[in-house]
Design a protein around this motif. Structure first.
Motif, short mmCIF file in Angstrom:
data_model
loop_
_atom_site.label_atom_id
_atom_site.label_comp_id
_atom_site.label_asym_id
_atom_site.label_seq_id
_atom_site.Cartn_x
_atom_site.Cartn_y
_atom_site.Cartn_z
N HIS A 81 -8.59 -11.42 -55.61
CA HIS A 81 -7.85 -11.53 -54.35
C HIS A 81 -7.87 -12.97 -53.82
O HIS A 81 -6.84 -13.50 -53.40
N LEU A 82 -9.05 -13.61 -53.86
CA LEU A 82 -9.16 -14.98 -53.36
C LEU A 82 -8.33 -15.95 -54.22
O LEU A 82 -7.69 -16.86 -53.68
N VAL A 83 -8.32 -15.74 -55.51
CA VAL A 83 -7.50 -16.57 -56.40
C VAL A 83 -6.03 -16.39 -56.06
O VAL A 83 -5.27 -17.36 -55.96
N CYS A 84 -5.60 -15.15 -55.88
CA CYS A 84 -4.19 -14.87 -55.55
C CYS A 84 -3.78 -15.49 -54.21
O CYS A 84 -2.62 -15.87 -54.04
N GLN A 85 -4.72 -15.62 -53.28
CA GLN A 85 -4.43 -16.25 -52.00
C GLN A 85 -4.48 -17.78 -52.09
O GLN A 85 -4.17 -18.45 -51.12
N GLY A 86 -4.89 -18.30 -53.22
CA GLY A 86 -4.98 -19.75 -53.38
C GLY A 86 -6.15 -20.37 -52.64
O GLY A 86 -6.13 -21.54 -52.28
N ILE A 87 -7.22 -19.58 -52.44
CA ILE A 87 -8.40 -20.08 -51.73
C ILE A 87 -8.99 -21.25 -52.51
O ILE A 87 -9.21 -21.16 -53.72
#
Length: 92
Positions: free
Chosen positions: A64-70
């Motif tokens: 999820h964090l990768v998909c949000q570009g965190i």
């Protein structure tokens, strides 16, 4: 309460647009993300939620964090910090 202290960013310090913070407990974590708002310029969007402390939930959170570009994740684990401080105080 002491007055707040202003901290001036040095030129070498990086400002990060997409960040996440996770407060880790024994069986769960509280996650908070701050990202630029998708439609409102100069606004930020914050979300918070709980995550279980098991491998499938952590892998799902990472995806999820990768998909949000965190760009940066900060972790805090208060009980661990307290134990460390006590160990230092006790000479261990």
């Amino acid at each position: 309460m002491n007055p707040p202290v202003e901290v001036v960013d040095d030129a070498h310090e990086q400002l990060v647009a997409r960040v996440a913070a996770i407060d880790v407990a024994k069986a769960s974590g509280k996650v908070c993300t701050r990202v630029p708002h998708e439609t409102k310029k100069d606004k930020r969007y914050t979300q918070t939620w709980n995550v279980a402390a098991n491998t499938p939930a952590i892998i799902e959170l990472a995806d999820h964090l990768v998909c949000q570009g965190i760009e940066r994740v900060v972790l805090e684990s208060t009980p661990v910090i307290r134990r460390r401080r006590k160990a230092v105080r006790d000479g261990g």
